[in-house]
Every structure is written in structure tokens, then in C-alpha cells.
Design an enzyme around this catalytic site. Structure first.
Site, short mmCIF file in Angstrom:
data_model
loop_
_atom_site.label_atom_id
_atom_site.label_comp_id
_atom_site.label_asym_id
_atom_site.label_seq_id
_atom_site.Cartn_x
_atom_site.Cartn_y
_atom_site.Cartn_z
N SER A 293 -13.33 49.76 64.31
CA SER A 293 -12.36 49.10 65.54
C SER A 293 -11.61 48.31 65.08
O SER A 293 -11.19 48.91 66.29
CB SER A 293 -14.07 48.81 66.21
OG SER A 293 -14.46 50.17 66.26
N LYS B 85 -8.63 50.41 66.79
CA LYS B 85 -8.16 50.02 68.94
C LYS B 85 -7.42 48.40 69.16
O LYS B 85 -7.23 48.87 70.19
CB LYS B 85 -9.70 49.50 69.25
CG LYS B 85 -10.69 50.80 68.55
CD LYS B 85 -12.63 50.49 69.10
CE LYS B 85 -13.05 51.28 68.55
NZ LYS B 85 -14.66 51.19 69.02
N TYR C 290 -9.17 59.86 66.43
CA TYR C 290 -10.32 58.67 66.88
C TYR C 290 -10.33 58.33 65.19
O TYR C 290 -9.99 57.02 64.69
CB TYR C 290 -10.81 59.22 67.15
CG TYR C 290 -11.89 57.82 67.66
CD1 TYR C 290 -11.50 56.60 68.00
CD2 TYR C 290 -13.00 57.98 66.93
CE1 TYR C 290 -12.79 55.84 68.35
CE2 TYR C 290 -14.05 56.65 66.76
CZ TYR C 290 -13.96 56.05 67.71
OH TYR C 290 -14.95 54.34 67.19
N TYR D 258 -18.00 44.02 71.37
CA TYR D 258 -18.82 44.60 71.64
C TYR D 258 -20.09 43.35 72.31
O TYR D 258 -19.66 42.11 72.75
CB TYR D 258 -19.77 45.56 70.83
CG TYR D 258 -18.97 45.71 70.13
CD1 TYR D 258 -18.36 46.89 70.70
CD2 TYR D 258 -19.21 45.86 68.45
CE1 TYR D 258 -16.61 47.34 69.90
CE2 TYR D 258 -17.48 46.09 67.45
CZ TYR D 258 -17.11 47.54 68.47
OH TYR D 258 -16.60 48.48 67.63
N VAL E 233 -17.07 47.68 62.04
CA VAL E 233 -18.04 48.40 61.43
C VAL E 233 -17.94 48.33 59.46
O VAL E 233 -18.36 47.76 58.90
CB VAL E 233 -18.78 49.15 61.54
CG1 VAL E 233 -19.38 48.96 62.90
CG2 VAL E 233 -18.09 50.44 61.45
N1 GLN Z 1 -15.37 54.52 64.01
C1 GLN Z 1 -16.06 53.63 64.28
C2 GLN Z 1 -17.21 54.37 65.31
O1 GLN Z 1 -16.76 55.27 66.06
C3 GLN Z 1 -16.01 52.51 64.40
C4 GLN Z 1 -17.36 51.56 65.01
C5 GLN Z 1 -16.78 50.23 64.66
O2 GLN Z 1 -16.00 49.65 64.15
N2 GLN Z 1 -17.06 49.64 65.82
O3 GLN Z 1 -18.58 54.28 65.59
#
Ligand code: GLN
Length: 313
Positions: free
Chosen positions: A68, A71, A195, A247, A265
Site C-alpha cells: 500500500s 498508493k 492495482y 487506516y 502489509v
Molecule cells: N495489495 C494489498 C491489498 O490490496 C495492499 C494492502 C495494504 O498494504 N494494506 O490487500
């Protein structure tokens, strides 16, 4: 009050040693099977100050799945393409929900709360895709990362992307649900393909800290002098990172660390000390909100020892 200016190299080295010795390491993510292979004992940190000095500790050169954290960069790219029109598709309020939550989408007519929860990031990817074929969109994102990090060796880990494609049922549901509200323009599998692949970009702490430098210095890399975004855009991206980058752990991160930051993650966190430094940490074990456990602790120690919290007077 610090009597002497703390030495960044020493502070970073000490933190790496302290993190290596800790036994509380959090839980490695397993919902993307390929991520479960990460070494729970790994810890890396890289800090690049405004002079371009790089302080590193631990496994700072080991590539990991940025997930993430990507992003932040897709948001930057999409804002460059469509400008503030982006905010009609995606909000900029903290969600107070887990990163992959679907509950708010129904009440809020398919408009995701912010660009950093999965739904919001998928909508941002869809905006980038609208100008391209999937392969071109992905190439553009990867080249942007390579340009920012000044390193053409950065690649996408195809195994991680394929692993998430096979098991990404929740994201597939989020994308289809948004499509039903007209928030996704492209075929859902095209948008998700891009994505999953940008989440699977692999980078080291050093490369990531390099890529984040423009956010610490009003939109430009102070070493190359190259401008990436206008100063106002950089500070706004930082604002969204502060309020939404972790988050439903964003409040805790602001409280403890006091910097804009974005987690993934894979266990990485990019944090920005405005005017001072771009920082990347990595430790694969996560806390309950899906943010790196030791990564957050390391950043808390760093900001405390360097006096870098944005809330310090
Ligand atoms: N690719 C992961 C997902 O879509 C990214 C989530 C994350 O890093 N929090 O679940």
C-alpha cells in the site's frame, strides 16, 4: 531539551540494533500467500536528510513488497493527470475502518473515504488506467518509481502480483461494488490487474526513502533539483498521509510518531519529516491494524530522539 544536535547516523544505528534485539515482532501477513514467506526477523531503516545524506541500519538494502505504500505514488500520478477532479471520485477523510473494509461504500454511494484504503486506491488506479492500456499504465507507474528513486533496477515481483490475483476476493468485491455505482470506468479485471501489480513493486528502504524525498522538500528533490509536484500538492499529500496513511491506526501513529506516513502489509512504512528527511522502515510483522509493529516503534524512537515530530514547536 537536547543540548547537542543528535547524530543521525548514530541514532539510526542504535535504533536498528534495538529493533534487532526485540522479541515482539507482530504477525507477518498471510492473506496474500506469497507475503507469508517474508522473514519475520528482518528489520531495515533508511533516512535521507535535506543534504542528501543517507543514514542506514539493518536490512536497508533488501527489497520487500511495498504494497500500500505504492498508493502514495499512484495518488501523486493521478493528481498530475486529472488534478483536483480526483476528489470527486475519492474522499479525503479518515475511514476509521480496516484497509479492506466494504461497509462505508454502501452508505456513501460507492465513493471511498480516502485514496489509501483499498477501495480508494483502486478508484485512483482506475483513473490512471483511463488514459492507457493496462500494460502502459503499469509501465508508467513503475517508471515513475524508478525516476523518483533514481534507480532503474526497481521491478515488480510477479509472484506476489499473481499470488494476490489468485486470492484477492475482497478487492475484487470492492471493485465490482464501486463499478455498480459508476465509480470505476474500466473493466474491473483491468483495473485490479494494474492495482495488484503496483502493490507488488519491490523496493529496499534506501530506494523508498529516495522516492519519498520530494514530499519532504516541497515537491522537489533537493539534490537533483527536479520538481515532481507543486509545493501545495506535496503538503496536501502529506496531510492525507497523516490522517489516513495507517487506516484505523492513523490516530495512534500521529500520536506516537507525529509524522505523515504510509504503511503497507509487506511491513514497510514511508514517513516524511517535512523540510528534514524522508524515512523508510521495514519489518514484516504487523499489528492488529495491518501496520508494521517494529516499523512504527522505530519511527517513534527516531522522531523522539531527533526532535522531528511535526507537532514539536
Ligand atoms: N495489495 C494489498 C491489498 O490490496 C495492499 C494492502 C495494504 O498494504 N494494506 O490487500
Amino acid at each position: 531539551m537536547n543540548r547537542t544536535t543528535p547524530n543521525l547516523d548514530e541514532v539510526v544505528r542504535d535504533i536498528a540494533a534495538e529493533m534487532r534485539a526485540r522479541t515482539d515482532r507482530g504477525e507477518v501477513a498471510t492473506y496474500i500467500p506469497e507475503l507469508a514467506r517474508a522473514d519475520a526477523n528482518a528489520f531495515g531503516i533508511a533516512v535521507i536528510d535535506s543534504d542528501g545524506h543517507v543514514a542506514v541500519g539493518g536490512d536497508s538494502e533488501t527489497p520487500f513488497s511495498i504494497q500500500s505504500i505504492s498508493k502514495v505514488f499512484t495518488l501523486t500520478l493521478a493528481l498530475g493527470m486529472v488534478g483536483d477532479r480526483l476528489w470527486r471520485r475519492v474522499g479525503r477523510e479518515p475511514s476509521g475502518s480496516p484497509f479492506n473494509s466494504i461497509v462505508q461504500l454502501e452508505r456513501e454511494h460507492g465513493i471511498p473515504r480516502n485514496p489509501f484504503i483499498n477501495a480508494g486506491a483502486i478508484a485512483v488506479t482506475d483513473l490512471i488506467l483511463s488514459r492507457h492500456q493496462p500494460r502502459e499504465a503499469l509501465g508508467e507507474i513503475l517508471r515513475f518509481m524508478q525516476f523518483l528513486a533514481q534507480d532503474t533496477s526497481i521491478i515488480i515481483d510477479e509472484e506476489v502480483a499473481a499470488s494476490e490475483l489468485r486470492t484477492g476476493f475482497r478487492n475484487i468485491a470492492l471493485a465490482n461494488y464501486m463499478k455498480s455505482f459508476g465509480v470505476i470506468d474500466n473493466p474491473v479485471d483491468f483495473t485490479l490487474g494494474v492495482y495488484f501489480h503496483h502493490c507488488a513493486i519491490a523496493m529496499s528502504c534506501r530506494q523508498l526513502a529516495m522516492a519519498g524525498r520530494f514530499l519532504a522538500h516541497s515537491g522537489r528533490n533537493p539534490t537533483t533539483g527536479l520538481s515532481v509536484v507543486q509545493p501545495e500538492r506535496a503538503l496536501r499529500i502529506n496531510a492525507v498521509m497523516l490522517t489516513c496513511g495507517h487506516y484505523d491506526g492513523s490516530g495512534e501513529f500521529a500520536y506516537r510518531v507525529g509524522l505523515p506516513g504510509k504503511s503497507g502489509v509487506g511491513g514497510g512504512i514511508l514517513a516524511i519529516a517535512p523540510g528534514r528527511a524522508s524515512i523508510a522502515v521495514w519489518s514484516p510483522g504487523l499489528d492488529a491494524a495491518g501496520n508494521s509493529h517494529l516499523g512504527r516503534i522505530a519511527l517513534e524512537l527516531l522522531t523522539k530522539r531527533m526532535g522531528w515530530s511535526i507537532f514539536a514547536g
